[in-house]
Design a protein around this motif. Sequence first.
Motif, PDB file in Angstrom:
ATOM      1  N   ALA A 195       1.006  -1.264   0.001  1.00 24.76           N
ATOM      2  CA  ALA A 195       0.208   0.152   0.021  1.00 24.76           C
ATOM      3  C   ALA A 195       0.797   1.211   0.105  1.00 24.76           C
ATOM      4  O   ALA A 195       0.692   2.231  -0.464  1.00 24.76           O
ATOM      5  CB  ALA A 195      -0.894   0.056   1.117  1.00 24.76           C
ATOM      6  N   ARG A 196       2.084   1.102   0.763  1.00 25.64           N
ATOM      7  CA  ARG A 196       2.686   2.338   0.696  1.00 25.64           C
ATOM      8  C   ARG A 196       3.399   2.696  -0.594  1.00 25.64           C
ATOM      9  O   ARG A 196       3.781   3.620  -1.123  1.00 25.64           O
ATOM     10  CB  ARG A 196       4.169   1.916   1.683  1.00 25.64           C
ATOM     11  N   CYS A 197       3.865   1.439  -1.253  1.00 23.78           N
ATOM     12  CA  CYS A 197       4.042   1.325  -2.623  1.00 23.78           C
ATOM     13  C   CYS A 197       3.133   1.822  -3.795  1.00 23.78           C
ATOM     14  O   CYS A 197       3.528   2.942  -4.570  1.00 23.78           O
ATOM     15  CB  CYS A 197       4.661   0.005  -3.098  1.00 23.78           C
ATOM     16  N   GLU A 198       2.114   1.516  -3.517  1.00 27.71           N
ATOM     17  CA  GLU A 198       0.970   2.191  -4.394  1.00 27.71           C
ATOM     18  C   GLU A 198       0.792   3.667  -4.301  1.00 27.71           C
ATOM     19  O   GLU A 198       0.547   4.182  -5.100  1.00 27.71           O
ATOM     20  CB  GLU A 198      -0.427   1.193  -3.796  1.00 27.71           C
ATOM     21  N   ARG A 199       0.852   4.270  -2.918  1.00 27.35           N
ATOM     22  CA  ARG A 199       0.629   5.410  -2.851  1.00 27.35           C
ATOM     23  C   ARG A 199       1.755   6.086  -3.447  1.00 27.35           C
ATOM     24  O   ARG A 199       1.517   7.152  -3.868  1.00 27.35           O
ATOM     25  CB  ARG A 199       0.428   5.686  -1.362  1.00 27.35           C
ATOM     26  N   ALA A 200       2.945   5.921  -3.275  1.00 30.61           N
ATOM     27  CA  ALA A 200       4.082   6.623  -3.550  1.00 30.61           C
ATOM     28  C   ALA A 200       4.041   6.441  -5.288  1.00 30.61           C
ATOM     29  O   ALA A 200       4.310   7.660  -5.809  1.00 30.61           O
ATOM     30  CB  ALA A 200       5.352   5.637  -3.218  1.00 30.61           C
TER      31      ALA A 200
END
Length: 195
Positions: A171-176
């Motif tokens: 999810a962190r990757c998705e947001r970034a």
Amino acid sequence: MELWHAWACPYCMRVRVALAEKGIPYRSREIDLSAKPPELLGLNPKGAVPVLVDGPDVVVGSLEILEHLCKRWPEPPLFPARAGHDAVVKAYDRIDALFGPHIPKIARGTPEERVQALGAVRRSMGELDAEVPGSGFLLGELSVADLALASVMAKLPPDWRPTQLGFEGLARCERAVMRRPTVREQTGPKLAMAV
Ligand SMILES: N[C@@H](CCC(=O)N[C@@H](CS)C(=O)NCC(=O)O)C(=O)O
């Protein structure tokens, strides 16, 4: 320079994002995959996109095109030196191996195939989730592996994205990656071109 592509093709999306990140001008040769122009078959007899025509060079396949672009336009880097070229390629191929086979089934499969594909996507997410570093990018800095992941995310139903499924690392990757304007523009619905 010309890019032969299909708007909704995830392999084309990542190439368009790279072109946009680097600010490289090109002529768009968008095709309908169900009615391929003979000119495309002349460039790639397999009829697959993306294909890049850069002067005398005809480059076929998303990774090959990304490598070509990054060699000619090194800035901003999408094969970050700190990670190393081979590690970036490995991560890129892994994204495709984990998610690639399931994407067509999500889009066009029978209800049963769709359920199976979504289960497989969930398992793939679980595998990657623990490995994502705190920066949110797969290899610590933005790379073509993140562009591959973004194109996969863009093809998933919204309620099957890592944020919704509770995979914190991904999810962190998705947001970034999904917050980048280039990614939003090139993986979202096609907007009418300004005249
Ligand atoms: N491994 C290739 C895959 C490219 C690919 O599968 N493209 C699809 C569209 S998403 C295609 O052109 N398929 C040929 C067809 O539909 O006839 C890449 O990375 O570029």
